[in-house]
Every structure is written in structure tokens, then in C-alpha cells.
Design an enzyme around this catalytic site. Structure first.
Site, mmCIF file in Angstrom:
data_model
loop_
_atom_site.group_PDB
_atom_site.id
_atom_site.type_symbol
_atom_site.label_atom_id
_atom_site.label_comp_id
_atom_site.label_asym_id
_atom_site.label_seq_id
_atom_site.Cartn_x
_atom_site.Cartn_y
_atom_site.Cartn_z
ATOM 1 N N CYS A 125 -16.557 -0.333 0.458
ATOM 2 C CA CYS A 125 -15.308 -1.062 0.732
ATOM 3 C C CYS A 125 -14.920 -1.021 2.203
ATOM 4 O O CYS A 125 -14.109 -1.830 2.638
ATOM 5 C CB CYS A 125 -14.183 -0.529 -0.151
ATOM 6 S SG CYS A 125 -13.712 1.170 0.216
ATOM 7 N N GLN A 165 -9.556 -4.368 -4.126
ATOM 8 C CA GLN A 165 -10.913 -4.110 -3.638
ATOM 9 C C GLN A 165 -11.942 -4.367 -4.726
ATOM 10 O O GLN A 165 -12.983 -4.987 -4.494
ATOM 11 C CB GLN A 165 -11.022 -2.651 -3.157
ATOM 12 C CG GLN A 165 -12.389 -2.309 -2.610
ATOM 13 C CD GLN A 165 -12.702 -3.070 -1.334
ATOM 14 O OE1 GLN A 165 -11.911 -3.078 -0.406
ATOM 15 N NE2 GLN A 165 -13.858 -3.730 -1.278
ATOM 16 N N HIS A 208 -7.417 1.039 -6.433
ATOM 17 C CA HIS A 208 -7.540 -0.006 -5.395
ATOM 18 C C HIS A 208 -7.992 -1.302 -6.080
ATOM 19 O O HIS A 208 -9.122 -1.768 -5.897
ATOM 20 C CB HIS A 208 -8.550 0.451 -4.343
ATOM 21 C CG HIS A 208 -8.437 -0.260 -3.029
ATOM 22 N ND1 HIS A 208 -7.571 -1.326 -2.810
ATOM 23 C CD2 HIS A 208 -9.088 -0.057 -1.844
ATOM 24 C CE1 HIS A 208 -7.709 -1.729 -1.558
ATOM 25 N NE2 HIS A 208 -8.611 -0.995 -0.951
ATOM 26 N N ARG A 217 -12.596 -10.020 0.343
ATOM 27 C CA ARG A 217 -11.217 -9.574 0.168
ATOM 28 C C ARG A 217 -10.260 -10.762 0.357
ATOM 29 O O ARG A 217 -9.259 -10.883 -0.323
ATOM 30 C CB ARG A 217 -10.867 -8.455 1.173
ATOM 31 C CG ARG A 217 -11.548 -7.123 0.910
ATOM 32 C CD ARG A 217 -11.081 -6.475 -0.396
ATOM 33 N NE ARG A 217 -9.646 -6.367 -0.487
ATOM 34 C CZ ARG A 217 -8.925 -5.341 -0.037
ATOM 35 N NH1 ARG A 217 -9.522 -4.301 0.497
ATOM 36 N NH2 ARG A 217 -7.599 -5.336 -0.159
ATOM 37 N N ARG A 272 0.884 -1.175 0.000
ATOM 38 C CA ARG A 272 0.000 0.000 0.000
ATOM 39 C C ARG A 272 0.907 1.205 0.000
ATOM 40 O O ARG A 272 1.585 1.487 0.991
ATOM 41 C CB ARG A 272 -0.924 -0.016 1.221
ATOM 42 C CG ARG A 272 -1.768 1.240 1.353
ATOM 43 C CD ARG A 272 -2.913 1.095 2.345
ATOM 44 N NE ARG A 272 -4.006 0.317 1.782
ATOM 45 C CZ ARG A 272 -5.181 0.132 2.389
ATOM 46 N NH1 ARG A 272 -5.419 0.673 3.568
ATOM 47 N NH2 ARG A 272 -6.124 -0.609 1.813
ATOM 48 N N ASP A 287 -18.299 5.229 -0.911
ATOM 49 C CA ASP A 287 -17.073 5.113 -0.109
ATOM 50 C C ASP A 287 -16.998 6.377 0.743
ATOM 51 O O ASP A 287 -17.754 7.340 0.529
ATOM 52 C CB ASP A 287 -15.860 4.988 -1.056
ATOM 53 C CG ASP A 287 -14.543 4.759 -0.316
ATOM 54 O OD1 ASP A 287 -14.581 4.376 0.876
ATOM 55 O OD2 ASP A 287 -13.477 4.979 -0.921
HETATM 56 N N1 CP Z 1 -11.253 -1.627 2.104
HETATM 57 C C1 CP Z 1 -9.987 -1.575 2.516
HETATM 58 O O1 CP Z 1 -9.043 -1.539 1.740
HETATM 59 O O2 CP Z 1 -9.849 -1.562 3.870
HETATM 60 P P1 CP Z 1 -8.500 -1.374 4.695
HETATM 61 O O3 CP Z 1 -8.078 0.068 4.545
HETATM 62 O O4 CP Z 1 -8.895 -1.708 6.103
HETATM 63 O O5 CP Z 1 -7.459 -2.294 4.159
HETATM 64 N N1 NVA Z 2 -10.916 5.791 -0.519
HETATM 65 C C1 NVA Z 2 -10.464 5.228 0.725
HETATM 66 C C2 NVA Z 2 -10.467 3.737 0.656
HETATM 67 C C3 NVA Z 2 -10.055 3.065 1.932
HETATM 68 C C4 NVA Z 2 -10.056 1.576 1.810
HETATM 69 C C5 NVA Z 2 -9.072 5.747 1.052
HETATM 70 O O1 NVA Z 2 -8.261 5.905 0.128
HETATM 71 O O2 NVA Z 2 -8.796 6.013 2.217
#
Ligand code: CP
Ligand code: NVA
Length: 291
Positions: A243, A134, A131, A271, A104, A206
Site C-alpha cells: 500500500c 486501500q 484501511h 486509490r 483518518r 506493508d
Molecule cells: N497507502 C496509504 O494509505 O498511503 P498514505 O498514508 O500516503 O495515505
Molecule cells: N499500516 C500502515 C499503513 C499506512 C498506509 C500504517 O498504519 O501506518
């Protein structure tokens, strides 16, 4: 690096056939969840994060371990890359320790640059731009609830962010219709919320404040809130997806979360199954047996 490394960073680069194969495999792996095949035996996955995570971290760690492999988790802050070490050296060194990297990393271009300097597959665990893992879990969830995703209408509400941008990449690859309802200054093809929701199969939203955007004002997103009134415009069979993490009474109201349409926990579980199938595809060249 060699050209046949199976990075999972940009859905269009993976391609429609491979993506559909991954979804098919994810369905199969979910069916085998209590006796997972030991296809990762002897393999190691490094997991690196520059932002918080619950689902991405747990799903990949469990996926790798349930399939018989090893994991090693690091915060990017604890690594030399946060100091002066180059992406080139980081990629080369990680490639000598592990068989795959799930990362990430906020800066999408930097993640791509890192991947050009590894000899192992790199899986994006989310960037500020996309993402992909996801969206694979979301497609799995849609198919479980509604059957083949082809031709389904997916309606997105709220912010125009990394998650919806990945839905945009997925729509032509999986042949579904995507409509987007966001403030117009964020996306010029936005349509009004009720029009977007009309006869939709999937209503999805989201957070309005993605990680790293703390302090942003959210008033302009209120017309795009997912609530019972909006859901009433969708098909009777429509599902609600998110998500997670959720901000109740911001992007979605409790009546929707408490309704039968809400499949967010299936989506979160998926997931895990999607992560397994993504790992299997990415690491197939290391000898993993796919099916
Ligand atoms: N949806 C998702 O990516 O959650 P996290 O940030 O908890 O990994
Ligand atoms: N759009 C959100 C998704 C988290 C899983 C972020 O980037 O924080």
C-alpha cells in the site's frame, strides 16, 4: 441520525453486493479518467487527518474535484475536537457544512462514534484497525492484472496490522483465499512464509512499523521479508503489492520492487479510481448518479 446513511467504515457493514458494485464502478471510472462524469457537482467533502498521508489525501481530493465537487482539508490538530469539543457536536456541525466526511482517525471506536453523530456519510481514511479504501484499490489492482478476484490466492507477509485485518474482512466478501505469514505471537493462524507463498497469485506486505508505532523493534519480522527467494514460490504470473510507503530492505527488497511482478504504482493510482467509486456510493442518496 438516520439509518440509511452510507458510511464506508467497516467492509462487512457495507456488504458484498455494494462492495462489488463499487469495484465495478471503479473500473468504469478508471476507463473514463480523462473525461470524468461531473457527478459531484455542488457537493462538498471535508477531509480530516490525525496522521500523515500522501495517497489518501491526494486521491480523495482529486477524486472529488475531478468529479466536479469541492473539498476542504483539515488536520485534526487544528480542530476543536482536539481540545474539548465533543464527537457529538463535531459530527452535528460538520453535517451542516458538507455532504460527506473522509477522515483518518487512529481510534476506530471513536470514528464509529463520530459516524453515529452525523447526518452525512463518513468514509474511513484508515484507523489503527482497518484501511477499507486501500483494500478496495487493491482489489481493483488485482482484477486489472489477474482478472476476477474470486478464487485467487492472496498471501500476506510481515506485520499483523490494520491493512491485513481489512484483507481478512474482504476475503469472504469477495470470495478469495487469504493466507497470512507473520510472527506467531501476533496471529495464531500464521503459516510459514514459503508455504504461504506457494502458488500464490498475489504477494503483499506493508511496513513493519505503522504510524504511531515508532521505536518498535523489527528483528522478528526479518523471516517474513518479501524477496526474490520468496517470490520464486509464487505463481509465475504473481504480482507484488504494497500500500506504500515502502521501507526498502525491510519488508521488501529492491529486486522485487524492480521486477515485472511489482504493481505498486498501479495500486497507488487505483486509490484515485477507488476513491471516486466509494464517494459515489456513499453520496448516492444526495442525488449522485452512479453510472
Ligand atoms: N497507502 C496509504 O494509505 O498511503 P498514505 O498514508 O500516503 O495515505
Ligand atoms: N499500516 C500502515 C499503513 C499506512 C498506509 C500504517 O498504519 O501506518
Amino acid at each position: 441520525m438516520t439509518n440509511d446513511i452510507r458510511h464506508f467504515i467497516n467492509l462487512p457493514d457495507v456488504g458484498a453486493d455494494a462492495l462489488k458494485g463499487i469495484i465495478k464502478h471503479a473500473h468504469a471510472l478508471k476507463a473514463e479518467k480523462f473525461s470524468p462524469p461531473q457527478i459531484m457537482e455542488g457537493l462538498s467533502l471535508a477531509m480530516v487527518f490525525d496522521k500523515r498521508s500522501t495517497r489518501t489525501r491526494m486521491s480523495f481530493e482529486l477524486a472529488m474535484k475531478q468529479l466536479g465537487g469541492h473539498t476542504l482539508v483539515m488536520s485534526m490538530d487544528d480542530m476543536q475536537i482536539t481540545g474539548a469539543e465533543s464527537l457529538q457536536d463535531t459530527g452535528a456541525v460538520l453535517s451542516r457544512y458538507v455532504d460527506g466526511l473522509m477522515i483518518r482517525m487512529s481510534d476506530h471506536a471513536q470514528l464509529e462514534e463520530l459516524s453515529r453523530n452525523t447526518t452525512i456519510p463518513v468514509i474511513s481514511g484508515m484507523t489503527n484497525d482497518s484501511h477499507p479504501c486501500q483494500i478496495m484499490a487493491d482489489i481493483l489492482t488485482i482484477e486489472e492484472n489477474l482478472g476476477d478476484i474470486r478464487g485467487k490466492k492472496v498471501a500476506w507477509f510481515g506485520d499483523y496490522n490494520n491493512v491485513v485485518k481489512t484483507f481478512e474482512q474482504a476475503a469472504p466478501l469477495f470470495d478469495f483465499e487469504l493466507v497470512i505469514s507473520t510472527p506467531e505471537d501476533l496471529y495464531d493462524k500464521s503459516i510459514p512464509p514459503q508455504e504461504a507463498a506457494k502458488d500464490a497469485d498475489v504477494i503483499v506486505t506493508d511496513t513493519w512499523i505503522s504510524m504511531g508505532e515508532e521505536g518498535k523493534t523489527i528483528d522478528k519480522f526479518m523471516p517474513y521479508q518479501v524477496n526474490a527467494d520468496l517470490m520464486a514460490h509464487a505463481k509465475d504470473s504473481a504480482i507484488f503489492m504494497h500500500c506504500m510507503p515502502i521501507h526498502k530492505d525491510e519488508e521488501v527488497t529492491p529486486d522485487v520492487l524492480n521486477s515485472n511482478a511489482c504493481v505498486i504504482y498501479d495500486e497507488a493510482e487505483n486509490r484515485l479510481h477507488a476513491s471516486k467509486a466509494i464517494l459515489a456510493w456513499s453520496m448516492e442518496n444526495t442525488g449522485v448518479r452512479l453510472l
